[in-house]
Each structure stands twice: as structure tokens, then as C-alpha cells.
Scaffold this motif. Structure first.
Motif, short mmCIF file in Angstrom:
data_model
loop_
_atom_site.label_atom_id
_atom_site.label_comp_id
_atom_site.label_asym_id
_atom_site.label_seq_id
_atom_site.Cartn_x
_atom_site.Cartn_y
_atom_site.Cartn_z
N HIS A 140 0.84 -1.20 0.00
CA HIS A 140 0.00 0.00 0.00
C HIS A 140 0.88 1.26 0.00
CE1 HIS A 140 -3.35 2.64 0.83
NE2 HIS A 140 -2.71 3.13 1.88
N GLY A 141 1.95 1.23 0.77
CA GLY A 141 2.87 2.37 0.80
C GLY A 141 3.58 2.60 -0.51
N CYS A 142 3.66 1.57 -1.35
CA CYS A 142 4.26 1.72 -2.68
C CYS A 142 3.31 2.42 -3.65
CB CYS A 142 4.65 0.36 -3.25
SG CYS A 142 6.08 -0.39 -2.44
N GLY A 143 2.05 2.57 -3.25
CA GLY A 143 1.11 3.31 -4.08
C GLY A 143 0.12 2.48 -4.85
N THR A 144 -0.12 1.24 -4.41
CA THR A 144 -1.11 0.41 -5.09
C THR A 144 -2.18 -0.07 -4.12
OG1 THR A 144 -1.43 -1.57 -6.45
CG2 THR A 144 0.21 -1.72 -4.70
N THR A 145 -3.38 -0.20 -4.63
CA THR A 145 -4.45 -0.85 -3.88
C THR A 145 -4.82 -2.17 -4.55
OG1 THR A 145 -6.11 0.38 -5.16
CG2 THR A 145 -5.40 1.35 -3.05
N ASP A 146 -4.15 -2.49 -5.66
CA ASP A 146 -4.43 -3.71 -6.41
C ASP A 146 -3.43 -4.79 -5.99
OD1 ASP A 146 -5.20 -5.63 -8.20
OD2 ASP A 146 -4.56 -4.54 -10.00
N PHE A 147 -3.68 -5.41 -4.84
CA PHE A 147 -2.76 -6.42 -4.35
C PHE A 147 -3.50 -7.49 -3.56
CE2 PHE A 147 -2.77 -3.16 -1.00
CZ PHE A 147 -3.02 -3.92 0.14
N THR A 148 -2.87 -8.65 -3.46
CA THR A 148 -3.36 -9.76 -2.65
C THR A 148 -2.20 -10.26 -1.81
OG1 THR A 148 -4.97 -10.44 -4.33
CG2 THR A 148 -4.35 -12.08 -2.68
N VAL A 149 -2.44 -10.44 -0.52
CA VAL A 149 -1.44 -11.01 0.38
C VAL A 149 -2.12 -12.12 1.17
CG1 VAL A 149 0.23 -10.59 2.21
CG2 VAL A 149 -0.33 -8.75 0.60
N MET A 150 -1.50 -13.30 1.21
CA MET A 150 -2.09 -14.42 1.94
C MET A 150 -1.00 -15.30 2.52
SD MET A 150 -3.36 -16.99 -1.10
CE MET A 150 -4.27 -15.71 -1.97
N GLU A 151 -1.42 -16.15 3.44
CA GLU A 151 -0.52 -17.15 4.02
C GLU A 151 -1.18 -18.52 3.85
OE1 GLU A 151 2.11 -16.79 7.81
OE2 GLU A 151 0.14 -17.50 8.44
#
Length: 220
Positions: A140-151
Motif C-alpha cells: 500500500h505504501g508503494c502506491g497500489t491498492t491492487d494487491f493480494t497477500v495471503m498465508e
């Protein structure tokens, strides 16, 4: 596209096959791995020697499978990798995250005992891997809201706790063996097995291996 930490090149070839309009560059710091990768050279796939820290250029896709856990300072690393993406480019990463499992904590415990602690000069390796919400914050700090993070947990079924020592022998244990004198390799492995056996159930067990996966797209 860049396969960062390509090893022997299997995934670089898979990327090229799945994305037939692409050119893939595989980068790895190990000459031994690259020697095997070069044997797989194919149209649109090339291999170069280099490290995660030294990589430069602009890329449509940065792909990394089970490599970034060897690189320190992820709060600085993720933004740097992000800066190498072209607008519209994508970052796709898988990171082993089993550092709180006895498979890893028992290594640190053994390395903290004598004679190993003295031979290592007090050195132990602490994982740089963060929590999944921290990777979300970094993206998010890199400037994107298009991301998925999972474990995700990948189970492996082993005959006993000591078998985990064989699992980690070619990975997590390597930097310890590189620093220990040869005559302490076998005693260190034996002590590690003892600690694992005391920490885990007896008999057959499910070795739960945690991995963090994230993918993000850079705004155009």
C-alpha cells in the motif's frame, strides 16, 4: 520478465511457456545452480548470475519463488523491487515463513549452546520475514491498492521429528554448516535432532510448512 532467484531454471521455463509472448530472464547468485539452468536455455529464456540486492533495470513482471527469506531488511527490499517495475507491471512473490516452527527455533537453540556458540562466535540467523499485514502495508505504501497477500500452510507427512532435520539440511542449516568447523557438523546435527524430538510429538507427524504469497500490480 524476471525470475529472481531462478535456481535451476524450471520456473523460468514454465513462465515462458505460460506467457508465450514474453521473454524471461532468470537470475541467481549460485554458479552451480546457473550451470544447471543454462542447460535448460530455450528460445525466449536466458540466465544470468546476480543477486537480489544487485538487480536493476525495468521489468513487466518480477517473480520470486522461495528466495526473499534469504535477504535482509524487507521494509527496504519490497519498495526497491517495486521501483524496478514498469507502470502496469506486476510483482509476484512466495516466501517461506516457517521461522517460528521448531524446525527453525531448534536450530537457533542448538547454535546457542556450546561448543557451537563459541565456534559460531555467537552468530545465529534470524529470519527477516514479516507478517502478512506488514507486507500489505508495504505494498500500500508503494502506491497500489491492487494487491493480494495471503498465508498458506503446505503439509508434509514425515515418519518422525528427526526427519525434519533432513528436510532442513540442504536449506536452513546450510549457513550454520558454512560457519562451523567440519568436526562439529555431525554433533550439531545430532543436537538439533534431539531438540526436535523433544519439541514435537513422537511417531509420524504432519510437518506444517507456512508460506506467504503476495501479488501486486503497479498503477499505469
Amino acid at each position: 520478465m524476471l525470475d529472481l532467484g531462478c535456481g535451476t531454471g524450471e520456473l523460468a521455463l514454465e513462465l515462458a511457456a505460460r506467457l508465450p509472448a514474453s521473454r524471461v530472464t532468470g537470475v541467481d547468485s549460485s554458479p552451480q545452480m546457473l550451470a544447471r539452468a543454462v542447460e535448460r536455455c530455450a528460445d525466449r529464456v536466458t540466465f544470468l548470475q546476480g543477486s537480489v540486492e544487485s538487480i536493476a533495470g525495468e521489468w513487466d513482471l518480477l517473480f520470486s519463488h522461495a528466495v526473499l527469506h534469504w535477504v535482509d531488511d524487507h521494509p527496504a527490499l519490497i519498495p526497491r523491487l517495486w521501483s524496478l517495475l514498469k507502470p502496469g507491471g506486476q510483482l509476484a512473490v512466495q516466501i517461506p515463513a516457517n521461522h517460528r516452527h521448531p524446525s527453525h527455533t531448534c536450530i537457533i537453540a542448538a547454535a546457542s549452546e556450546e561448543p557451537f556458540a563459541g565456534a559460531l562466535g555467537g552468530w545465529v540467523r534470524h529470519s527477516p520475514v514479516l507478517e502478512i499485514d506488514q507486507y500489505a502495508q508495504l505494498l500500500h505504501g508503494c502506491g497500489t491498492t491492487d494487491f493480494t497477500v495471503m498465508e498458506k500452510v503446505y503439509p508434509a507427512y514425515l515418519p518422525n521429528a528427526a526427519a525434519i532435520a533432513e528436510w532442513t539440511r540442504g536449506t536452513t542449516l546450510v549457513p550454520y554448516f558454512e560457519r562451523l568447523p567440519p568436526e562439529l557438523h555431525a554433533p550439531f546435527l545430532q543436537r538439533y535432532r534431539q531438540l526436535l524430538t523433544a519439541a514435537l510429538p513422537t511417531g509420524e507427524l504432519m510437518f506444517t510448512f507456512r508460506r506467504i504469497l503476495f501479488a501486486a500490480a503497479k498503477p499505469e
